[in-house]
Design a protein around this motif. Structure first.
Motif, PDB file in Angstrom:
ATOM      1  N   ASP A  41       0.993  -0.804  -0.248  1.00  0.00           N
ATOM      2  CA  ASP A  41       0.177  -0.156  -0.161  1.00  0.00           C
ATOM      3  C   ASP A  41       0.901   1.288  -0.072  1.00  0.00           C
ATOM      4  O   ASP A  41       0.463   2.075  -0.748  1.00  0.00           O
ATOM      5  CB  ASP A  41      -0.756   0.110   1.236  1.00  0.00           C
ATOM      6  CG  ASP A  41      -1.991  -0.517   1.115  1.00  0.00           C
ATOM      7  OD1 ASP A  41      -2.250  -0.994  -0.154  1.00  0.00           O
ATOM      8  OD2 ASP A  41      -2.141  -1.217   2.229  1.00  0.00           O
ATOM      9  N   HIS A 101      -5.518   9.717   1.033  1.00  0.00           N
ATOM     10  CA  HIS A 101      -7.594  10.078   0.239  1.00  0.00           C
ATOM     11  C   HIS A 101      -6.692   9.477  -1.197  1.00  0.00           C
ATOM     12  O   HIS A 101      -7.496   8.630  -2.199  1.00  0.00           O
ATOM     13  CB  HIS A 101      -7.319  11.196  -0.077  1.00  0.00           C
ATOM     14  CG  HIS A 101      -8.273  11.529   1.877  1.00  0.00           C
ATOM     15  ND1 HIS A 101      -9.069  10.819   1.656  1.00  0.00           N
ATOM     16  CD2 HIS A 101      -8.127  12.220   2.322  1.00  0.00           C
ATOM     17  CE1 HIS A 101      -9.534  11.462   3.516  1.00  0.00           C
ATOM     18  NE2 HIS A 101      -9.310  12.318   3.602  1.00  0.00           N
ATOM     19  N   ALA A 122      -6.198   6.098  -1.247  1.00  0.00           N
ATOM     20  CA  ALA A 122      -7.660   5.376  -1.256  1.00  0.00           C
ATOM     21  C   ALA A 122      -8.287   5.304  -2.849  1.00  0.00           C
ATOM     22  O   ALA A 122      -8.962   4.409  -3.700  1.00  0.00           O
ATOM     23  CB  ALA A 122      -8.211   5.653   0.000  1.00  0.00           C
ATOM     24  N   ALA A 123      -8.407   6.920  -3.457  1.00  0.00           N
ATOM     25  CA  ALA A 123      -8.731   7.004  -4.341  1.00  0.00           C
ATOM     26  C   ALA A 123      -8.260   6.050  -5.511  1.00  0.00           C
ATOM     27  O   ALA A 123      -8.741   5.338  -6.275  1.00  0.00           O
ATOM     28  CB  ALA A 123      -8.612   8.239  -5.209  1.00  0.00           C
ATOM     29  N   ALA A 137      -6.938   3.134  -5.202  1.00  0.00           N
ATOM     30  CA  ALA A 137      -7.011   1.605  -5.023  1.00  0.00           C
ATOM     31  C   ALA A 137      -6.259   0.637  -4.933  1.00  0.00           C
ATOM     32  O   ALA A 137      -5.552  -0.062  -5.065  1.00  0.00           O
ATOM     33  CB  ALA A 137      -7.950   0.824  -6.420  1.00  0.00           C
ATOM     34  N   ASP A 150      -5.937  -0.185   1.249  1.00  0.00           N
ATOM     35  CA  ASP A 150      -8.047  -0.606   1.029  1.00  0.00           C
ATOM     36  C   ASP A 150      -8.760   0.423   1.562  1.00  0.00           C
ATOM     37  O   ASP A 150      -8.484   0.553   2.904  1.00  0.00           O
ATOM     38  CB  ASP A 150      -7.364  -1.891   2.227  1.00  0.00           C
ATOM     39  CG  ASP A 150      -8.407  -2.379   2.925  1.00  0.00           C
ATOM     40  OD1 ASP A 150      -9.042  -1.805   3.712  1.00  0.00           O
ATOM     41  OD2 ASP A 150      -8.627  -3.495   2.466  1.00  0.00           O
ATOM     42  N   PRO A 151     -10.191   0.698   1.359  1.00  0.00           N
ATOM     43  CA  PRO A 151     -10.153   1.025   2.201  1.00  0.00           C
ATOM     44  C   PRO A 151     -10.859   1.051   3.183  1.00  0.00           C
ATOM     45  O   PRO A 151     -11.279   2.362   4.379  1.00  0.00           O
ATOM     46  CB  PRO A 151     -11.954   0.968   1.832  1.00  0.00           C
ATOM     47  CG  PRO A 151     -11.739   0.573   0.218  1.00  0.00           C
ATOM     48  CD  PRO A 151     -10.035  -0.454   0.426  1.00  0.00           C
ATOM     49  N   GLN A 152     -11.336  -0.085   4.427  1.00  0.00           N
ATOM     50  CA  GLN A 152     -11.004  -0.121   5.669  1.00  0.00           C
ATOM     51  C   GLN A 152      -9.995   0.484   6.345  1.00  0.00           C
ATOM     52  O   GLN A 152      -9.740   1.182   7.328  1.00  0.00           O
ATOM     53  CB  GLN A 152     -11.469  -1.902   5.635  1.00  0.00           C
ATOM     54  CG  GLN A 152     -11.307  -2.085   7.876  1.00  0.00           C
ATOM     55  CD  GLN A 152     -11.562  -3.470   7.931  1.00  0.00           C
ATOM     56  OE1 GLN A 152     -11.425  -4.436   6.391  1.00  0.00           O
ATOM     57  NE2 GLN A 152     -11.798  -3.517   8.642  1.00  0.00           N
ATOM     58  N   GLU A 207      -8.409   2.710   4.999  1.00  0.00           N
ATOM     59  CA  GLU A 207      -7.995   4.301   4.805  1.00  0.00           C
ATOM     60  C   GLU A 207      -8.807   4.399   6.237  1.00  0.00           C
ATOM     61  O   GLU A 207      -8.470   5.913   6.573  1.00  0.00           O
ATOM     62  CB  GLU A 207      -8.712   4.526   3.731  1.00  0.00           C
ATOM     63  CG  GLU A 207      -8.058   5.884   3.768  1.00  0.00           C
ATOM     64  CD  GLU A 207      -9.092   6.913   3.568  1.00  0.00           C
ATOM     65  OE1 GLU A 207      -8.889   8.302   3.278  1.00  0.00           O
ATOM     66  OE2 GLU A 207     -10.891   6.679   3.838  1.00  0.00           O
ATOM     67  N   ARG A 208      -9.908   4.489   6.032  1.00  0.00           N
ATOM     68  CA  ARG A 208     -11.273   4.575   7.172  1.00  0.00           C
ATOM     69  C   ARG A 208     -10.108   4.944   8.586  1.00  0.00           C
ATOM     70  O   ARG A 208     -10.594   5.103   9.710  1.00  0.00           O
ATOM     71  CB  ARG A 208     -12.520   4.460   7.229  1.00  0.00           C
ATOM     72  CG  ARG A 208     -13.060   4.877   6.023  1.00  0.00           C
ATOM     73  CD  ARG A 208     -14.789   4.131   6.297  1.00  0.00           C
ATOM     74  NE  ARG A 208     -14.810   2.127   6.593  1.00  0.00           N
ATOM     75  CZ  ARG A 208     -14.747   1.543   5.341  1.00  0.00           C
ATOM     76  NH1 ARG A 208     -14.354   1.830   4.333  1.00  0.00           N
ATOM     77  NH2 ARG A 208     -14.283  -0.037   5.098  1.00  0.00           N
TER      78      ARG A 208
END
Length: 134
Positions: A85, A105, A108-109, A111, A114-116, A118-119
């Motif tokens: 990542d 961001h 994440a944008a 790809a 991983d979105p999880q 990033e959150r």
């Protein structure tokens, strides 16, 4: 490859110079060992994502556990990955949260993160913003 995220409680007396030393050591050691990742300090706690060859990640985690500048280290996510990542950074860190937000961001944008994850990282940073005293 192995990717691990942990959180820990920073020594309450830790200062900007010590954090800069941590980041510098991590960048040098990670570049040497083929590790990449991100370190976030929210004013009270550390969160780090560390990724690379499993044996090197495990060795680094053993060293980190013994570091007196933090305590209570808890792994919150561990998984095998096919790609990194944070391939661009031996250790991503900036002293303010805006640099992290932009990088997270962007990853994440595209790809790339991983979105999880990033959150989780964004929420961790937000906890530091709410503190107001450090």
């Amino acid at each position: 490859m192995l990717s691990v995220i942990y959180v820990s409680v920073a020594d309450p007396l830790i200062g900007a110079e010590e954090i800069a030393a941590i980041v510098g050591e991590a960048q040098r050691n990670n570049a040497r060992d083929g590790l990449t990742g991100a370190l976030i300090y929210n004013g009270h706690n550390f969160m780090q994502l560390l990724e690379g060859p499993a044996d090197k990640v495990e060795a680094c985690l053993r060293t980190i556990r013994d570091d007196a500048r933090h305590s209570g280290m808890v792994e919150i996510r561990r998984r095998d990955v096919d790609r990194r990542d944070f391939a661009e950074w031996s250790m991503l860190y900036t002293g303010d949260f805006s640099g992290h937000d932009d990088a997270l961001h962007r990853l994440a944008a595209g790809a790339g993160l991983d979105p999880q994850d990033e959150r989780m990282m964004s929420n961790f940073m937000a906890l530091g913003r709410r503190g107001g005293d450090g």
